[in-house]
Motif scaffolding. Structure first.
Motif, PDB file in Angstrom:
ATOM      1  N   ASP A  18     -24.963   8.115 -35.848  1.00 43.29           N
ATOM      2  CA  ASP A  18     -25.704   9.320 -35.453  1.00 43.29           C
ATOM      3  C   ASP A  18     -27.186   9.214 -35.808  1.00 43.29           C
ATOM      4  N   ILE A  19     -27.475   8.687 -36.992  1.00 42.97           N
ATOM      5  CA  ILE A  19     -28.878   8.521 -37.380  1.00 42.97           C
ATOM      6  C   ILE A  19     -29.552   7.518 -36.459  1.00 42.97           C
ATOM      7  N   TYR A  20     -28.893   6.406 -36.218  1.00 43.72           N
ATOM      8  CA  TYR A  20     -29.477   5.353 -35.377  1.00 43.72           C
ATOM      9  C   TYR A  20     -29.712   5.856 -33.954  1.00 43.72           C
ATOM     10  N   ASN A  21     -28.795   6.677 -33.458  1.00 40.66           N
ATOM     11  CA  ASN A  21     -28.907   7.177 -32.082  1.00 40.66           C
ATOM     12  C   ASN A  21     -29.840   8.373 -31.951  1.00 40.66           C
ATOM     13  N   GLY A  22     -30.466   8.789 -33.059  1.00 42.71           N
ATOM     14  CA  GLY A  22     -31.463   9.843 -32.989  1.00 42.71           C
ATOM     15  C   GLY A  22     -30.935  11.258 -33.062  1.00 42.71           C
ATOM     16  N   LYS A  23     -29.679  11.429 -33.463  1.00 46.90           N
ATOM     17  CA  LYS A  23     -29.125  12.777 -33.555  1.00 46.90           C
ATOM     18  C   LYS A  23     -29.884  13.623 -34.563  1.00 46.90           C
ATOM     19  N   TYR A  24     -30.457  12.970 -35.571  1.00 39.43           N
ATOM     20  CA  TYR A  24     -31.189  13.690 -36.611  1.00 39.43           C
ATOM     21  C   TYR A  24     -32.688  13.411 -36.520  1.00 39.43           C
ATOM     22  N   GLY A  25     -33.162  13.306 -35.303  1.00 36.80           N
ATOM     23  CA  GLY A  25     -34.591  13.142 -35.070  1.00 36.80           C
ATOM     24  C   GLY A  25     -35.131  11.844 -35.665  1.00 36.80           C
ATOM     25  N   GLU A  26     -36.197  11.960 -36.432  1.00 34.53           N
ATOM     26  CA  GLU A  26     -36.859  10.778 -36.980  1.00 34.53           C
ATOM     27  C   GLU A  26     -36.459  10.480 -38.418  1.00 34.53           C
ATOM     28  N   VAL A  27     -35.320  11.027 -38.853  1.00 32.91           N
ATOM     29  CA  VAL A  27     -34.816  10.725 -40.187  1.00 32.91           C
ATOM     30  C   VAL A  27     -34.636   9.219 -40.338  1.00 32.91           C
ATOM     31  N   ARG A  28     -35.109   8.685 -41.462  1.00 37.06           N
ATOM     32  CA  ARG A  28     -34.948   7.254 -41.750  1.00 37.06           C
ATOM     33  C   ARG A  28     -34.071   7.075 -42.981  1.00 37.06           C
ATOM     34  N   ILE A  29     -33.607   5.843 -43.216  1.00 35.75           N
ATOM     35  CA  ILE A  29     -32.665   5.624 -44.309  1.00 35.75           C
ATOM     36  C   ILE A  29     -33.141   4.526 -45.247  1.00 35.75           C
ATOM     37  N   ALA A  30     -32.598   4.580 -46.457  1.00 42.68           N
ATOM     38  CA  ALA A  30     -32.926   3.614 -47.501  1.00 42.68           C
ATOM     39  C   ALA A  30     -31.677   3.360 -48.330  1.00 42.68           C
ATOM     40  N   ALA A  56     -29.829  -0.930 -38.654  1.00 41.08           N
ATOM     41  CA  ALA A  56     -29.868   0.532 -38.780  1.00 41.08           C
ATOM     42  C   ALA A  56     -30.828   0.943 -39.886  1.00 41.08           C
ATOM     43  N   PHE A  57     -30.813   0.206 -40.998  1.00 38.37           N
ATOM     44  CA  PHE A  57     -31.722   0.518 -42.100  1.00 38.37           C
ATOM     45  C   PHE A  57     -33.169   0.175 -41.756  1.00 38.37           C
ATOM     46  N   ALA A  58     -33.369  -0.725 -40.830  1.00 41.69           N
ATOM     47  CA  ALA A  58     -34.736  -1.135 -40.452  1.00 41.69           C
ATOM     48  C   ALA A  58     -35.370  -0.190 -39.434  1.00 41.69           C
ATOM     49  N   LYS A  59     -34.562   0.634 -38.771  1.00 38.31           N
ATOM     50  CA  LYS A  59     -35.100   1.486 -37.710  1.00 38.31           C
ATOM     51  C   LYS A  59     -36.115   2.481 -38.271  1.00 38.31           C
ATOM     52  N   GLY A  60     -37.258   2.560 -37.605  1.00 42.66           N
ATOM     53  CA  GLY A  60     -38.294   3.505 -37.986  1.00 42.66           C
ATOM     54  C   GLY A  60     -39.328   2.960 -38.943  1.00 42.66           C
ATOM     55  N   TRP A  61     -39.102   1.743 -39.437  1.00 44.34           N
ATOM     56  CA  TRP A  61     -40.053   1.112 -40.359  1.00 44.34           C
ATOM     57  C   TRP A  61     -40.807   0.006 -39.648  1.00 44.34           C
ATOM     58  N   ASP A  62     -41.931  -0.410 -40.216  1.00 45.46           N
ATOM     59  CA  ASP A  62     -42.682  -1.523 -39.657  1.00 45.46           C
ATOM     60  C   ASP A  62     -41.834  -2.794 -39.678  1.00 45.46           C
ATOM     61  N   ALA A  63     -42.111  -3.714 -38.770  1.00 45.69           N
ATOM     62  CA  ALA A  63     -41.381  -4.977 -38.712  1.00 45.69           C
ATOM     63  C   ALA A  63     -41.455  -5.701 -40.053  1.00 45.69           C
ATOM     64  N   ASN A  64     -40.302  -6.205 -40.483  1.00 49.74           N
ATOM     65  CA  ASN A  64     -40.173  -6.986 -41.719  1.00 49.74           C
ATOM     66  C   ASN A  64     -40.366  -6.158 -42.992  1.00 49.74           C
ATOM     67  N   PHE A  65     -40.405  -4.828 -42.879  1.00 43.55           N
ATOM     68  CA  PHE A  65     -40.519  -3.981 -44.071  1.00 43.55           C
ATOM     69  C   PHE A  65     -39.211  -4.012 -44.845  1.00 43.55           C
ATOM     70  N   GLU A  66     -39.278  -4.206 -46.163  1.00 44.45           N
ATOM     71  CA  GLU A  66     -38.089  -4.301 -47.009  1.00 44.45           C
ATOM     72  C   GLU A  66     -38.079  -3.271 -48.128  1.00 44.45           C
ATOM     73  N   GLY A  67     -39.168  -2.492 -48.252  1.00 41.09           N
ATOM     74  CA  GLY A  67     -39.297  -1.603 -49.390  1.00 41.09           C
ATOM     75  C   GLY A  67     -38.271  -0.497 -49.455  1.00 41.09           C
ATOM     76  N   ASN A  68     -37.606  -0.208 -48.348  1.00 41.74           N
ATOM     77  CA  ASN A  68     -36.603   0.855 -48.342  1.00 41.74           C
ATOM     78  C   ASN A  68     -35.224   0.375 -48.794  1.00 41.74           C
ATOM     79  N   VAL A  69     -35.064  -0.912 -49.022  1.00 42.77           N
ATOM     80  CA  VAL A  69     -33.768  -1.454 -49.454  1.00 42.77           C
ATOM     81  C   VAL A  69     -33.927  -2.062 -50.839  1.00 42.77           C
TER      82      VAL A  69
END
Length: 212
Positions: A75-87, A119-132
């Motif tokens: 649901d998060i990946y498909n945009g059900k919750y707008g621009e919510v991102r995950i970590a 799924a965890f990378a969606k919404g972040w800059d390419a190659n960003f790892e700080g959310n994991v």
């Protein structure tokens, strides 16, 4: 079962998940082998979306996401919750456990062809790892409120009052520690793995706390 069609007037900007016994099972410290492409277990994914990688073998064990966790990630990946991102904030016990966890994220799928890591990378800059943030080797520790969350806040730029956190809390009350040391984070325990009713309960609590 919680109503999957419920909507919210206010959502957090960042959803932070523990991994072991929150999103998946078993715990990484109990596993022996770092999985690879040959370790994939195929099968039907929840919500009737088709077949994908539903498990990865590590020795005699198989790492699997909890069914409701997959639905939430879909649901998060498909945009059900707008621009919510995950970590992720996981205190995996050893460097070996960290490697198993990271590799499992790159193999398990939430949708056909879409890995958990993507799924965890969606919404972040390419190659960003700080959310994991996985592990407990310095600068991380076993105390997520003192290490994982400050790092996630710094790396993502998201304030604590715009975060929610899910953790099984079966080996210690990580939710209480995070709530105490990172004021503003709304927390939710998931003692049997993330369930849809817990997901919606946390979002409802966030909405009630911060709606004006």
């Amino acid at each position: 079962m919680a109503d999957s069609n419920v909507s919210y007037s206010l959502l957090p900007e960042l959803v932070v998940f523990d991994l072991d016994e929150c999103l998946w099972s078993p715990e990484m410290y109990s596993l022996s082998d770092i999985p690879d492409e040959k370790c994939k277990v195929m099968g039907p994914l929840p919500n009737g979306v088709g077949e994908g990688v539903i498990g990865v073998r590590s020795g005699r064990e198989v790492v699997r996401l909890f069914p409701d966790a997959i639905i939430v990630l879909q649901d998060i990946y498909n945009g059900k919750y707008g621009e919510v991102r995950i970590a992720a904030a996981s205190s995996a016990d050893t460097p070996h456990a960290v490697k198993i966890g990271r590799k499992s994220m790159s193999l398990l799928e939430i949708l056909p062809g879409v890995t958990m890591r993507e799924a965890f990378a969606k919404g972040w800059d390419a190659n960003f790892e700080g959310n994991v943030q996985i592990g407990r080797s310095p600068p991380l520790s076993s105390d997520k409120g003192s290490s994982h969350f400050p790092i996630i806040k710094r790396e993502t730029g998201v304030g604590y009052d715009r975060m929610v956190f899910f953790d099984d809390c079966n080996w210690g009350d990580n939710c209480a520690r995070v709530a105490s040391k990172c004021p503003g984070v709304v927390t939710q325990k998931t003692p049997e793995g993330l369930q849809l009713h817990e997901w919606h309960s946390c979002l409802s609590c966030y909405e009630k706390r911060y709606s004006k």
